[in-house]
Design an enzyme around this catalytic site. Sequence first.
Site, PDB file in Angstrom:
ATOM      1  N   ASP A 207       0.822  -1.216   0.000  1.00 21.83           N
ATOM      2  CA  ASP A 207       0.000   0.000   0.000  1.00 21.83           C
ATOM      3  C   ASP A 207       0.851   1.259   0.000  1.00 21.83           C
ATOM      4  OD1 ASP A 207      -2.446   1.268  -0.183  1.00 21.83           O
ATOM      5  OD2 ASP A 207      -2.787   1.331   1.980  1.00 21.83           O
ATOM      6  N   LYS A 209       2.086   4.724  -1.037  1.00 22.35           N
ATOM      7  CA  LYS A 209       1.508   5.933  -1.622  1.00 22.35           C
ATOM      8  C   LYS A 209       1.847   7.101  -0.702  1.00 22.35           C
ATOM      9  CE  LYS A 209      -2.944   4.925   0.587  1.00 22.35           C
ATOM     10  NZ  LYS A 209      -4.404   4.763   0.376  1.00 22.35           N
ATOM     11  N   ASN A 212       0.547   7.401   2.937  1.00 29.37           N
ATOM     12  CA  ASN A 212       1.046   6.483   3.966  1.00 29.37           C
ATOM     13  C   ASN A 212       2.479   6.773   4.373  1.00 29.37           C
ATOM     14  OD1 ASN A 212      -1.339   5.125   4.197  1.00 29.37           O
ATOM     15  ND2 ASN A 212      -0.748   3.390   2.932  1.00 29.37           N
ATOM     16  N   ASP A 225       0.818   2.635   8.421  1.00 25.53           N
ATOM     17  CA  ASP A 225      -0.328   1.848   7.981  1.00 25.53           C
ATOM     18  C   ASP A 225       0.094   0.545   7.303  1.00 25.53           C
ATOM     19  OD1 ASP A 225      -2.747   0.787   7.341  1.00 25.53           O
ATOM     20  OD2 ASP A 225      -3.568   2.627   6.486  1.00 25.53           O
ATOM     21  N   THR A 243      -4.522   0.697  -3.476  1.00 32.16           N
ATOM     22  CA  THR A 243      -5.096   1.933  -3.972  1.00 32.16           C
ATOM     23  C   THR A 243      -5.043   1.912  -5.495  1.00 32.16           C
ATOM     24  OG1 THR A 243      -4.383   3.113  -1.985  1.00 32.16           O
ATOM     25  CG2 THR A 243      -4.873   4.460  -3.919  1.00 32.16           C
TER      26      THR A 243
END
Length: 399
Positions: A207, A209, A212, A225, A243
């Site tokens: 994840d 991005k 985060n 996260d 995402t």
Amino acid sequence: MATGTVQHPLITHTTEVPGTTVIPRIDMRPDGLHERGKQLVESIRSGPRSANPFLITERAEEKQITLSSRDLQLSDFGLLKTLGTGTFARVWLVKPKEQKEADKNKVYALKILRKADVIKLKQVEHVRNERKTLAAVVGHPFITTLNASFSDDQSLYMLLDYCPGGEIFSYLRRARRFDSETSTFYAAEITMTIEYLHESHGIAYRDLKPENILLDADGHLRLVDFGFAKQVGNRETYTLCGTPEYLAPEVIHNSGHGLAVDWWALGILIYEFLVGQPPFWDQNPMRIYEQIVEGRLRFPPNMPASAQNIVSLLCKTNPSERLGHISGGASRVRAHPFFQDIVWDDLFYRRVKGPILPRVSHPADSSNFEEYPDPPDSRGQSIYTDDLRKKYESLFSDF
């Protein structure tokens, strides 16, 4: 596809669609521990020293936990301000009520997850993976530090180090795009973090991005996260999660994915740092997926050639051809001309400050985070009933 709200990087945000967990990006904004805590600390202070300094397996023996030795509970903390919210969790800036004089200004981020909502949204395994992963990686300079975890009748708690700089996402949106030096600096820190997760633990983060990534007071990043992180090693997994703009083609194809997805996401991140938006984007998520599978990258003419090249190599649609996943692994990424000005030891050991220095006036300064409304009345929240407790409580035994 799924719709929902991304509100804060310390939260695992999900919206249920059978068999999927896909997070859409909304607007382009912005002395001791209780016994289990002691066991956690002891468990992360072992392991052989790696010959590669970027693959640390030893832990930070010098780290001091400054909480009382009795069992932790929510009433041990003063809740100062909400830092973020999600569908089943809220993150608070907290201060222990009992502290030594030397630690009187110490604050933490406390992630509170309601058990009933975790179960309702089918996030039990993700929450367990997050706690397990964070416990395994304590000590890395660019990963948020889990100090303790505990639980009570209704909720699960993770006590994390507080990063007062806020999300790098917010800085990127204000600047519109980062210059080459800033982009390279933060991409290098992410590269070392991915290398550590992959080669020391076999963990796919899944994840990556800007939302985060938090900044600490010295301008270094902290990856947060870990709700989608999973130890896969050389195996493949099939859960659709992440995402849309950052999903690798093999995730969309549901053909099985592994560690290579993080290298794809690094390429997307570098592009977004330099250009201001990811290379594959559309208001319709299905169109985003079509673009990703097609894999046709378009670069602005002013984008440095070395940046174009590394993004092209990281964003190979075939994971077996992807830089970072091919022979040589992460060392091939670090050797790329894009990183030619990076002194890796200086970066890893934080001998230099980051290119973005957040404005932080005191340890509990929360001005770099957005304002959130007060929590809702607990009378309207889901209850962790006796029936749920009989079925699920054993799964929360690590907290």
